[in-house]
Design an enzyme around this catalytic site. Structure first.
Site, PDB file in Angstrom:
ATOM      1  CG  HIS A 203      -0.323   0.302   2.475  1.00 16.67           C
ATOM      2  ND1 HIS A 203      -0.869  -0.328   3.647  1.00 16.67           N
ATOM      3  CD2 HIS A 203       0.683   0.997   2.886  1.00 16.67           C
ATOM      4  CE1 HIS A 203      -0.317  -0.048   4.697  1.00 16.67           C
ATOM      5  NE2 HIS A 203       0.528   0.730   4.346  1.00 16.67           N
TER       6      HIS A 203
ATOM      7  CD  GLU B 109      -4.650  -1.275   3.185  1.00 14.15           C
ATOM      8  OE1 GLU B 109      -3.429  -1.893   2.913  1.00 14.15           O
ATOM      9  OE2 GLU B 109      -4.620  -1.496   4.588  1.00 14.15           O
TER      10      GLU B 109
HETATM   11  C1  F6R Z   1       1.436   6.976   6.138  1.00 14.78           C
HETATM   12  C2  F6R Z   1       1.262   6.171   4.945  1.00 14.78           C
HETATM   13  C3  F6R Z   1       1.594   4.699   5.100  1.00 14.78           C
HETATM   14  C4  F6R Z   1       3.018   4.224   5.406  1.00 14.78           C
HETATM   15  C5  F6R Z   1       3.223   2.550   5.267  1.00 14.78           C
HETATM   16  C6  F6R Z   1       4.702   2.394   6.118  1.00 14.78           C
HETATM   17  O1  F6R Z   1       0.992   8.269   5.912  1.00 14.78           O
HETATM   18  O2  F6R Z   1       0.605   6.561   4.222  1.00 14.78           O
HETATM   19  O3  F6R Z   1       1.494   4.258   3.784  1.00 14.78           O
HETATM   20  O4  F6R Z   1       3.686   5.104   4.430  1.00 14.78           O
HETATM   21  O5  F6R Z   1       2.214   2.080   6.097  1.00 14.78           O
HETATM   22  O6  F6R Z   1       4.526   2.606   7.370  1.00 14.78           O
HETATM   23  P1  F6R Z   1       5.779   2.564   8.205  1.00 14.78           P
HETATM   24  O7  F6R Z   1       6.837   3.664   7.772  1.00 14.78           O
HETATM   25  O8  F6R Z   1       5.429   2.692   9.703  1.00 14.78           O
HETATM   26  O9  F6R Z   1       6.499   1.189   7.869  1.00 14.78           O
END
Ligand code: F6R
Length: 253
Positions: free
Chosen positions: A138, A143
């Site tokens: 995603h 998703e």
């Molecule tokens: C957050 C977003 C999500 C995150 C993804 C990765 O604004 O849009 O797509 O970039 O879930 O999250 P992390 O960086 O916590 O692994």
């Protein structure tokens, strides 16, 4: 797609911050698209430092965040508005009136989504969109699905995303089950995209993003058809990349 492989998280964060800083210097009134999550935290710390020492000036910058949890107000510690205020906006000289995060508590969600896209359009569109990536592919909260959403919309979160984000909450039950997110159309309209990933958990999805087929079940794969994408990863997230068939890879050590 240009892929920059850095030694570790710190290097990834510095390279990413320099990309953002370069744009702010070239175009002080630029429009930034911003992401939350663990991945960009280091980049934001670097930007705060650069602002503190006078290397970059946020006073004319406008920002639009990708997403917000449904049901969380901006003062909730796990809301994305709260994250942005705490990691960046409260520490730099940005005008908070020019920082936009979708409202997770808007009564009329449809209206909120339409107005968010209008606001981005009226601002002149996004110059640089920062992205993280979910283990399931995603971007924002677009998703895996059988089709792609163009504009900002309300979306249910997958079980995998709820589990992945439970680390920020007391327990999994507290993770909101829905979010408002920019659509893939809004993301693809950005003039430049900067996607960051670190850690072994992201290795498989990064190889699919760079080398795999374009598939709505891996929303990030659509970035392969954008003509200005920089992917900055650390060595762990690059571990499954096939460097022989991946063209346009730059290794930064
Ligand atoms: C957050 C977003 C999500 C995150 C993804 C990765 O604004 O849009 O797509 O970039 O879930 O999250 P992390 O960086 O916590 O692994």
């Amino acid at each position: 797609m240009k892929v920059i492989i850095t030694k570790n998280y710190d290097e990834m964060s510095k390279v990413a911050a320099w990309e953002v800083a370069k744009l702010i210097k070239e175009k002080p009134d630029c429009i930034l698209g911003l992401a939350t999550g663990s991945t960009p935290e280091g980049m934001y710390s670097n930007l705060v430092l650069m602002n503190r020492v006078g290397q970059i000036d946020f006073s004319k910058v406008t920002s639009f965040n990708l997403d917000e949890y449904r049901g969380l107000k901006g003062d909730h510690p796990q809301s994305y508005r709260y994250f942005m205020d705490n990691k960046l906006f409260n520490h730099v000289n940005i005008n908070k009136n020019n920082t936009f995060v979708p409202s997770g508590v808007a009564e009329d969600i449809q209206k909120e989504c339409i107005e968010y896209d209008e606001r981005i359009r009226n601002a002149g569109g996004i110059d640089l969109q920062v992205l993280g990536i979910g283990g399931n592919g995603h971007i924002g909260f677009n998703e895996p699905d059988s089709f792609l959403h163009m504009g900002t919309h309300l979306t249910p979160l997958t079980k995998e995303t709820i589990e992945a984000n439970a680390r920020f909450f007391e327990n999994e039950d507290e993770v909101p089950k829905e979010a408002i997110t920019m659509g893939l159309g809004s993301i693809m309209k950005a003039r430049k995209i900067l996607l960051l990933a670190n850690g072994k958990k992201k290795a498989s999805i990064i190889s699919k993003l760079v080398d795999g087929k374009i598939d709505t079940e891996i929303p990030a794969s659509i970035l392969q058809v954008h003509n200005n994408v920089i992917v900055v990863v650390d060595e762990d997230a690059a571990a499954e990349l096939n460097l022989n068939i991946t063209t346009n890879v730059e290794i930064v050590k």
